[in-house]
Design an enzyme around this catalytic site. Structure first.
Site, short mmCIF file in Angstrom:
data_model
loop_
_atom_site.label_atom_id
_atom_site.label_comp_id
_atom_site.label_asym_id
_atom_site.label_seq_id
_atom_site.Cartn_x
_atom_site.Cartn_y
_atom_site.Cartn_z
N SER A 13 0.85 -1.46 0.03
CA SER A 13 -0.03 -0.02 0.11
C SER A 13 1.11 1.27 0.12
O SER A 13 0.34 2.31 -0.74
CB SER A 13 -1.09 -0.16 1.02
OG SER A 13 -0.45 0.14 2.53
N HIS A 110 8.86 3.41 8.71
CA HIS A 110 8.77 2.52 9.73
C HIS A 110 7.16 2.86 10.59
O HIS A 110 6.99 4.10 10.94
CB HIS A 110 9.76 2.70 10.85
CG HIS A 110 9.95 1.64 12.04
ND1 HIS A 110 10.37 0.44 11.80
CD2 HIS A 110 9.35 2.07 13.21
CE1 HIS A 110 9.87 -0.16 13.20
NE2 HIS A 110 9.53 0.64 13.95
N GLU A 180 1.14 6.81 7.43
CA GLU A 180 2.20 6.47 6.53
C GLU A 180 2.10 7.12 5.24
O GLU A 180 2.96 7.24 4.24
CB GLU A 180 2.36 5.00 6.32
CG GLU A 180 2.83 4.36 7.67
CD GLU A 180 3.06 2.74 7.88
OE1 GLU A 180 3.64 2.34 6.78
OE2 GLU A 180 2.74 2.16 8.63
C1 GAR Z 1 3.97 -0.64 6.71
O1 GAR Z 1 3.15 -0.65 8.04
C2 GAR Z 1 5.41 -0.47 6.98
O2 GAR Z 1 5.59 0.73 7.82
C3 GAR Z 1 5.83 -1.79 7.54
O3 GAR Z 1 5.29 -2.73 6.97
C4 GAR Z 1 3.85 -2.20 6.36
C5 GAR Z 1 4.18 -2.51 4.97
O4 GAR Z 1 2.59 -2.35 4.59
N1 GAR Z 1 7.19 -1.83 7.43
C6 GAR Z 1 7.92 -2.22 8.58
O5 GAR Z 1 7.62 -2.69 9.69
C7 GAR Z 1 9.57 -2.13 8.37
N2 GAR Z 1 10.27 -2.16 9.70
P1 GAR Z 1 2.44 -1.96 2.93
O6 GAR Z 1 3.08 -3.30 2.28
O7 GAR Z 1 1.22 -2.10 3.00
O8 GAR Z 1 3.13 -0.68 2.43
#
Ligand code: GAR
Length: 207
Positions: A13, A110, A180
């Site tokens: 996302s 993060h 985010e």
């Molecule tokens: C997000 O919340 C990101 O911040 C986290 O993984 C998720 C990915 O979501 N990343 C970490 O925890 C890295 N340490 P997405 O695939 O929907 O972008």
């Protein structure tokens, strides 16, 4: 126009917000490569839907060392003339082989307010579980440069959310994810405009 590679391992996302920002001209750059260590993840599909080159190297069962893996990734990024790497849910610790040549040219998002709730083992739902368990009053998200310490590089942007009394890790994760999606494109926009400068171990945003 800078050339951006987005690295992701999951649903993607955050990748989506960067693809959209790039396509809508919000950032002075183009997402020209999506890379994954998980060949069949949602992020790869999103890249293909947007006709962006999608390359994966499966980390599971990879025959070499972590360093050899990162050497391959580095060669790929250099061959594609990538200026900026954005880690967006890339669930793999990166070695100095890749970090050093891309120092201050690699960002990560993060899902907490670093330096709190970062470091090895603190990723994805583990972060929100720890925040709820610690009864924090606030959490949020951080975009930072990637350095050799896990989640320890200079902070570029942060966004806060309140932790509500009835929050579960899941409900908190959903609200943090919305933040985010706001701050990652904004950080990349600022970077693409040359407004993100590192001074010592801090970032200065030049307006
Ligand atoms: C997000 O919340 C990101 O911040 C986290 O993984 C998720 C990915 O979501 N990343 C970490 O925890 C890295 N340490 P997405 O695939 O929907 O972008």
């Amino acid at each position: 126009m800078i050339k951006i590679a987005v690295f992701a391992s999951g649903g993607g996302s955050n990748l989506q917000t960067l693809l959209d920002a790039s396509e809508h001209g919000l950032i002075k750059g183009k997402v020209s490569l999506v890379f994954s260590n998980v060949p069949e993840c949602g992020a790869m599909e999103r890249a293909e839907n947007h006709r962006v080159e999608a390359i994966s190297i499966a980390s599971k069962g990879y025959p070499g060392t972590r360093e050899e893996y990162d050497q391959e990734v580095l060669q790929l990024c250099q061959a594609k003339k990538i200026d900026l790497i954005c880690l967006a849910g890339y669930m793999r610790i990166i070695t100095p082989v890749l970090i050093r040549p891309y120092l201050y040219k690699m960002m990560n998002i993060h899902p907490a307010l670093l330096p709190k709730f970062g470091g090895p083992g603190m990723y994805g739902h583990h972060v929100h579980e720890a925040v709820v368990k610690a009864k924090e009053k606030e959490s949020g998200a951080t975009v930072h440069f990637v350095t050799e310490g896990v989640d320890a590089g200079p902070v570029i942007l942060q966004g806060n959310v309140k932790v509500l009394p009835y929050d579960t890790p899941q409900t908190l994760a959903e609200r943090v994810l919305k933040v985010e999606h706001q701050i990652y494109p904004e950080a990349v926009k600022l970077y693409s405009e040359g407004k993100v400068k590192v001074s010592g171990d801090r970032v200065k945003i030049i307006q």
